[in-house]
Design a protein around this motif. Sequence first.
Motif, PDB file in Angstrom:
ATOM      1  N   SER A 159       1.116  -1.439   0.731  1.00  0.00           N
ATOM      2  CA  SER A 159      -0.055  -0.047  -0.529  1.00  0.00           C
ATOM      3  C   SER A 159       0.604   1.342  -0.011  1.00  0.00           C
ATOM      4  O   SER A 159       1.571   1.280  -0.281  1.00  0.00           O
ATOM      5  CB  SER A 159      -0.690   0.096   0.957  1.00  0.00           C
ATOM      6  OG  SER A 159      -0.480  -0.006   2.431  1.00  0.00           O
ATOM      7  N   ASP A 160      -0.026   2.705   1.158  1.00  0.00           N
ATOM      8  CA  ASP A 160       1.477   3.606   1.022  1.00  0.00           C
ATOM      9  C   ASP A 160       2.574   3.333   1.449  1.00  0.00           C
ATOM     10  O   ASP A 160       3.638   4.100   1.951  1.00  0.00           O
ATOM     11  CB  ASP A 160       0.563   4.596   1.442  1.00  0.00           C
ATOM     12  CG  ASP A 160      -0.796   4.863   0.247  1.00  0.00           C
ATOM     13  OD1 ASP A 160      -0.328   4.835  -0.895  1.00  0.00           O
ATOM     14  OD2 ASP A 160      -2.061   6.141   0.200  1.00  0.00           O
ATOM     15  N   ASP A 161       2.794   2.057   2.445  1.00  0.00           N
ATOM     16  CA  ASP A 161       3.548   2.388   3.707  1.00  0.00           C
ATOM     17  C   ASP A 161       4.959   1.245   2.667  1.00  0.00           C
ATOM     18  O   ASP A 161       4.519   0.121   2.438  1.00  0.00           O
ATOM     19  CB  ASP A 161       3.086   1.704   4.995  1.00  0.00           C
ATOM     20  CG  ASP A 161       3.833   0.897   6.470  1.00  0.00           C
ATOM     21  OD1 ASP A 161       5.260   1.801   5.675  1.00  0.00           O
ATOM     22  OD2 ASP A 161       3.673   0.626   6.849  1.00  0.00           O
ATOM     23  N   LEU A 162       5.625   1.743   2.099  1.00  0.00           N
ATOM     24  CA  LEU A 162       6.534   1.334   1.642  1.00  0.00           C
ATOM     25  C   LEU A 162       7.806   0.606   2.346  1.00  0.00           C
ATOM     26  O   LEU A 162       8.880  -0.216   2.352  1.00  0.00           O
ATOM     27  CB  LEU A 162       7.204   2.045   0.998  1.00  0.00           C
ATOM     28  CG  LEU A 162       6.355   2.622  -0.369  1.00  0.00           C
ATOM     29  CD1 LEU A 162       7.168   3.960  -1.771  1.00  0.00           C
ATOM     30  CD2 LEU A 162       5.747   1.472  -1.172  1.00  0.00           C
ATOM     31  N   SER A 163       7.793   0.767   3.691  1.00  0.00           N
ATOM     32  CA  SER A 163       8.308   0.452   4.938  1.00  0.00           C
ATOM     33  C   SER A 163       9.097  -1.869   4.705  1.00  0.00           C
ATOM     34  O   SER A 163      10.387  -1.808   4.377  1.00  0.00           O
ATOM     35  CB  SER A 163       8.168   0.232   6.630  1.00  0.00           C
ATOM     36  OG  SER A 163       7.393  -0.694   6.643  1.00  0.00           O
ATOM     37  N   SER A 164       7.926  -2.393   3.674  1.00  0.00           N
ATOM     38  CA  SER A 164       8.276  -3.761   4.247  1.00  0.00           C
ATOM     39  C   SER A 164       9.269  -3.628   2.377  1.00  0.00           C
ATOM     40  O   SER A 164       9.755  -4.800   2.507  1.00  0.00           O
ATOM     41  CB  SER A 164       6.391  -4.424   3.632  1.00  0.00           C
ATOM     42  OG  SER A 164       6.141  -3.622   2.658  1.00  0.00           O
ATOM     43  N   VAL A 165       8.763  -3.187   1.982  1.00  0.00           N
ATOM     44  CA  VAL A 165       9.919  -2.802   0.062  1.00  0.00           C
ATOM     45  C   VAL A 165      11.057  -2.585   0.830  1.00  0.00           C
ATOM     46  O   VAL A 165      12.263  -3.522   0.305  1.00  0.00           O
ATOM     47  CB  VAL A 165       9.441  -2.308  -0.386  1.00  0.00           C
ATOM     48  CG1 VAL A 165       9.965  -2.039  -1.547  1.00  0.00           C
ATOM     49  CG2 VAL A 165       7.394  -2.891  -0.879  1.00  0.00           C
TER      50      VAL A 165
END
Length: 299
Positions: A159-165
């Motif tokens: 989603s808009d939270d790219l911390s996992s990427v």
Amino acid sequence: MSRLKNKNVLNFRLFIYIKNVEKLTDIFQYTHFRKYLAEYQGARALVEPSFSRTEICARLGLPKTRSYFADVLRGKKVSPRMVQKFIEVLELNRKEAKYFESMVKLDQAKSDAVRKDAMEELLKINPHPQMLLNSDAYEYYAKWYHSALFAILDVMDVSDDLSSVAKRIFPKVTIGKLNESIALLSRLGLIRKNDDGFWKPTKDSISSGPYNNDELIREYQLQCFELSKEALLTPSKNPHVMNTLVFSLSKNAYKKLEAELQAFKAKAHQIVAEDQEKADGVYHMNIHLFSNLDAEAKP
């Protein structure tokens, strides 16, 4: 009547001369200064036969050197002083001269940063930059992680939270840069949010297509080669294949090998396109084939 006919022939020849000069002076069609020099000399010689390669050497202030221009076309480095001499011989105006200087800078750059600056100068100076490449395409290929993120979004639900990427992407990229990449991909229409609010690709794959500008793609490939180097030097449990083979080969066998590589690349595209299972990995493949011997000089 004969005099009128001769006058019309002269006028026609003058018209052709002017048109040829206009065409050969359109420097903004080029990004390679050596190609521009070769085609300029050839075109001008058609309307001005005395404009030979030897004559160019003389006009450059090198009357005793007949091979300098040919050497430049073959890759000889051009000094700043000779760049200015070329500008005089080519009769370039201020804008054209700056463009020529940027082309030389691009060709002779010794670092990625200098090469990138030179390419941006060409885009800024060119009155019709779309002749070189679409600005969005330049932005897309300017950073390797744009294409990587495009593929990653097919594997991960993001989603808009790219911390996992940011935690998984290799090599590491900051969240700030990933956010900028998401914005670019969205603006280009390459990704959009699905009903679950996750960013997903709108296409199966991307090729350089009409944006296949030599310098642009070369910059992108240089980044990809650096990624291979980093992957080789970084211990990892991720699957990878690194092979090197050096060999001697005839020209005919080389052509066969090159054709096989092109066929393999097409087959790889086919495998990717026909994969019906859910993707669970993102892979990077570079194919390099180059000579360790320069071509023999022609007598």
